[in-house]
Write a protein that holds these residues in place. Structure first.
Motif, PDB file in Angstrom:
ATOM      1  N   SER A 230      36.158  15.432 -25.614  1.00  0.00           N
ATOM      2  CA  SER A 230      37.415  16.165 -25.759  1.00  0.00           C
ATOM      3  C   SER A 230      37.811  16.918 -24.489  1.00  0.00           C
ATOM      4  CB  SER A 230      37.303  17.147 -26.932  1.00  0.00           C
ATOM      5  OG  SER A 230      37.085  16.459 -28.132  1.00  0.00           O
TER       6      SER A 230
ATOM      7  N   CYS B  45      42.947  18.887 -25.680  1.00  0.00           N
ATOM      8  CA  CYS B  45      42.476  17.999 -26.747  1.00  0.00           C
ATOM      9  C   CYS B  45      43.295  18.038 -28.028  1.00  0.00           C
ATOM     10  CB  CYS B  45      41.006  18.287 -27.060  1.00  0.00           C
ATOM     11  SG  CYS B  45      40.698  19.918 -27.751  1.00  0.00           S
TER      12      CYS B  45
ATOM     13  N   ASN C 200      45.972  16.618 -30.383  1.00  0.00           N
ATOM     14  CA  ASN C 200      46.716  15.396 -30.678  1.00  0.00           C
ATOM     15  C   ASN C 200      47.600  15.687 -31.894  1.00  0.00           C
ATOM     16  OD1 ASN C 200      47.046  12.866 -32.379  1.00  0.00           O
ATOM     17  ND2 ASN C 200      46.177  11.936 -30.546  1.00  0.00           N
TER      18      ASN C 200
ATOM     19  N   TRP D 122      41.481  15.409 -30.194  1.00  0.00           N
ATOM     20  CA  TRP D 122      41.262  14.168 -29.457  1.00  0.00           C
ATOM     21  C   TRP D 122      39.769  13.998 -29.123  1.00  0.00           C
ATOM     22  CZ3 TRP D 122      40.457  14.606 -23.841  1.00  0.00           C
ATOM     23  CH2 TRP D 122      40.322  13.372 -23.201  1.00  0.00           C
TER      24      TRP D 122
ATOM     25  N   THR E  11      40.037  11.629 -33.234  1.00  0.00           N
ATOM     26  CA  THR E  11      40.682  10.401 -32.763  1.00  0.00           C
ATOM     27  C   THR E  11      39.670   9.633 -31.911  1.00  0.00           C
ATOM     28  OG1 THR E  11      41.535  11.083 -30.588  1.00  0.00           O
ATOM     29  CG2 THR E  11      42.804  11.759 -32.536  1.00  0.00           C
TER      30      THR E  11
ATOM     31  N   VAL F 245      45.434   9.125 -24.106  1.00  0.00           N
ATOM     32  CA  VAL F 245      45.920  10.429 -24.551  1.00  0.00           C
ATOM     33  C   VAL F 245      47.417  10.343 -24.846  1.00  0.00           C
ATOM     34  CG1 VAL F 245      44.215  11.713 -23.200  1.00  0.00           C
ATOM     35  CG2 VAL F 245      46.446  11.209 -22.188  1.00  0.00           C
TER      36      VAL F 245
ATOM     37  N   GLN G 231      49.419  15.894 -23.860  1.00  0.00           N
ATOM     38  CA  GLN G 231      48.095  16.480 -23.643  1.00  0.00           C
ATOM     39  C   GLN G 231      47.839  16.753 -22.160  1.00  0.00           C
ATOM     40  OE1 GLN G 231      46.088  13.380 -26.643  1.00  0.00           O
ATOM     41  NE2 GLN G 231      44.564  14.690 -25.658  1.00  0.00           N
TER      42      GLN G 231
END
Length: 446
Positions: free
Chosen positions: A120, A146, A148, A169, A173, A184, A188
Motif C-alpha cells: 500500500s 492508498c 481507492n 489499495w 484491491t 492505481v 491516488q
C-alpha cells in the motif's frame, strides 16, 4: 535488454521522454499471497505465523489499464501492518475483499484472482495513463497514497473516506505497490518529494497520511497548540509521524515506547516526555480476560508526573486491545481517544464509566482522503515532516521485512527496493536534502 530494464535505465538517467516511448511489459514481478494457501497457518497463534512462508515473488501479468487509472513503474515500496495481516491471513483472507470487489463491475473483476499482489505504498514513475486522465503523464515522478474510491454514490463527496466503495489499495484491491509495476487510480498520485531517495519517498504514504487525519484534520482529533498527546508506539511506523505532527503543531507529546533505543529515537525527534512501558513494567491485563485498573491508575499518575499534573487532551491509539482500556482511563475529562487500528486485537474492553461520566470521546479514523493525503505529502516535500525509514530490503526479502514488523523488532518504517537497483537514488533537490539530512536519516540503523 528487457522492457523493464529499459524502463529502469530511462528512470535512472532522468529521461522522462524515454519512459514515455517504452511500451509497458506484458508481465512483471510482484510480492503475492496465494488463495490456495490461506489455511497454511491454521491452529497457530498469530505471533507464530511467519510471513516468509506465505509471501512469494511471482511473475504476474500486467493488468489492463482502465479509465481514470495509471500504471506506475515502482522504484521502491514499504511495509505496513496491513501487509502483515494479509500475509498471516488475519483477521480474514484478503481474497474475500478481492472477490467482493470483483462483483462491482467488469473492470473491477480484474482484481478477483487466485493471487494477490500486495503493498500500500509506492514511489516511482508514471508509465501509462488510461482514458480521462489529464493531470498526470508518462515520466512524472510520483508517490501513491492508498485510498481507492469509486465516488459513484453521494456518500463520499464531503469526505471520500465515507464513500460506500472505499478500499485500501494493495490490501482490499489487487496490483499493489510491492512490485515492479502497480495499478492505481490517477487520484491516488502525488508528486514525489524531490529531496528524497526512492525508498525514503515510498515509506511515509500510508502512515503519514493516517497520522495527519488522526491528529491534525477536523475529521480526526483537530489538535491545537498546547494539547498534551499520548502516543502509543511513538517510534514506530505510525507513532513516529504522530510525534512529528504534535511537535510541529505546538503540542506536547508523551511518547510510549518499549525499549531504551526507541526512547532515544523519540528524544532525537525532539520529544522530552517518554515512558518506556517495559522498563516501568506496565501490565494492563492480569490474564487473558481481566484488565488491571490499578495499572491504569499507575500509568495515569506517571503521565501527570511528566506533564506537571496534566492528563492527555488526545490519546493517539492504534495497538487496540492491549492498551485501549488504559487509553480511555488516561484521557482527560472531555478528552479524545482517536483510534485507527488494532494491531494487538480488535475486541476492545474498557470501563465505560470513565468515558461517559467524564464526557470523553472515541473517534474512529481510517487512513485519509485525497486532500488530507496531499497536505501530508506537501509537508514532506517542504521538509517540515521527515521520513522515518530505518532499513531497506530487496523485494525478494519482503517476507523477512514483514516478519520484522510482525514481531515489532523494527523502528519507524521498513522500505523495500523494487525496480531501484540500490539505495540512495532518485534525489533531485540536493540543497533541500542537505538542509534536513540529519532528520531524514535519524532512524537509519536504529
Amino acid at each position: 535488454m528487457s522492457r523493464l530494464e529499459q524502463i529502469r535505465e530511462a528512470i535512472l538517467s532522468g529521461d522522462s521522454g524515454a519512459v514515455a516511448s517504452i511500451e509497458p511489459p506484458s508481465s512483471y514481478r510482484g510480492v503475492t499471497v496465494h488463495a490456495d494457501e490461506v489455511e497454511m497457518f491454521e491452529g497457530l497463534a498469530s505471533q507464530e505465523k511467519d510471513p516468509r512462508k506465505s509471501l512469494h515473488v511471482d511473475e504476474v501479468p500486467t493488468p489492463e489499464l482502465g479509465p481514470g487509472e495509471a500504471l506506475i513503474a515502482v522504484m521502491a515500496s514499504a511495509i505496513n501492518y496491513n501487509t502483515v495481516w494479509t500475509s498471516i491471513f488475519e483477521p480474514l483472507p484478503t481474497f474475500k475483499f478481492l472477490h467482493r470487489y470483483g462483483k462491482l463491475s467488469p473492470l473491477a473483476k480484474r482484481h478477483d484472482l487466485p493471487y494477490h499482489v500486495v503493498g500500500s505504498d509506492a514511489a516511482g514513475v508514471v508509465l501509462r495513463t488510461g482514458p480521462g486522465v489529464h493531470t498526470w503523464k508518462p515520466g512524472d515522478e510520483v508517490v501513491a497514497h492508498c485510498l481507492n474510491v469509486e465516488l459513484e454514490s453521494p456518500d463520499g463527496h464531503n469526505d471520500t473516506m465515507l464513500d460506500s466503495e472505499q478500499r485500501i489499495w494493495g490490501f482490499e484491491t489487487n496490483f499493489g505497490g510491492l512490485a515492479e509495476i502497480a495499478l492505481v487510480k490517477a487520484n491516488q498520485l502525488m508528486p514525489k518529494p524531490a529531496h528524497l531517495t526512492w525508498e525514503e519517498a515510498a515509506c511515509p504514504g500510508l502512515v503519514n497520511s493516517t497520522a495527519y487525519r488522526q491528529l491534525v484534520s477536523r475529521n480526526g482529533a483537530d489538535m491545537k497548540q498546547g494539547d498534551v498527546v499520548l502516543i502509543w508506539g511513538a517510534s514506530g511506523g505510525l507513532g513516529s509521524y504522530a510525534t512529528q505532527y504534535v511537535l510541529n503543531g505546538g503540542g506536547i507529546p508523551v511518547c510510549v515506547v518499549s525499549s531504551p533505543a526507541k526512547a532515544e529515537i523519540c528524544r532525537g525527534l525532539g520529544a522530552e516526555l517518554v515512558i518506556d512501558r517495559n522498563a516501568e513494567g506496565y501490565k494492563f491485563w492480569k490474564d487473558e480476560y481481566h484488565q488491571d485498573p490499578k495499572e491504569w491508575q499507575r500509568f495515569g499518575a506517571r503521565i501527570r508526573e511528566l506533564t506537571g499534573g496534566e492528563d492527555p487532551d488526545i490519546v493517539f491509539e492504534h495497538p487496540g486491545r492491549e492498551t485501549f482500556g488504559a487509553s480511555v482511563y488516561a484521557a482527560r475529562r472531555g478528552g479524545t481517544v482517536v483510534t485507527c487500528a488494532s494491531t494487538s486485537g480488535y475486541l476492545h474492553q474498557y470501563d465505560n464509566r470513565y468515558l461517559w461520566m467524564n464526557l470523553k470521546r472515541v473517534i474512529g479514523s481510517h487512513f485519509a482522503n485525497y486532500r488530507e493525503s496531499w497536505e501530508a505529502n506537501r509537508l514532506i516535500a517542504k521538509g517540515l515532516i521527515h521520513p522515518t525509514l530505518s532499513r531497506t530490503y530487496r523485494m525478494d526479502e519482503t517476507g523477512q521485512a514483514a516478519l520484522d514488523v510482525h514481531r515489532n523488532v523494527h523502528q519507524g518504517k521498513v522500505g523495500v527496493l523494487c525496480l531501484a537497483p540500490e539505495e540512495g537514488l532518485g534525489v533531485r533537490d540536493e540543497m533541500t536534502r542537505e538542509a534536513h539530512l540529519d532528520r531524514i536519516t535519524l532512524f537509519r540503523g536504529a
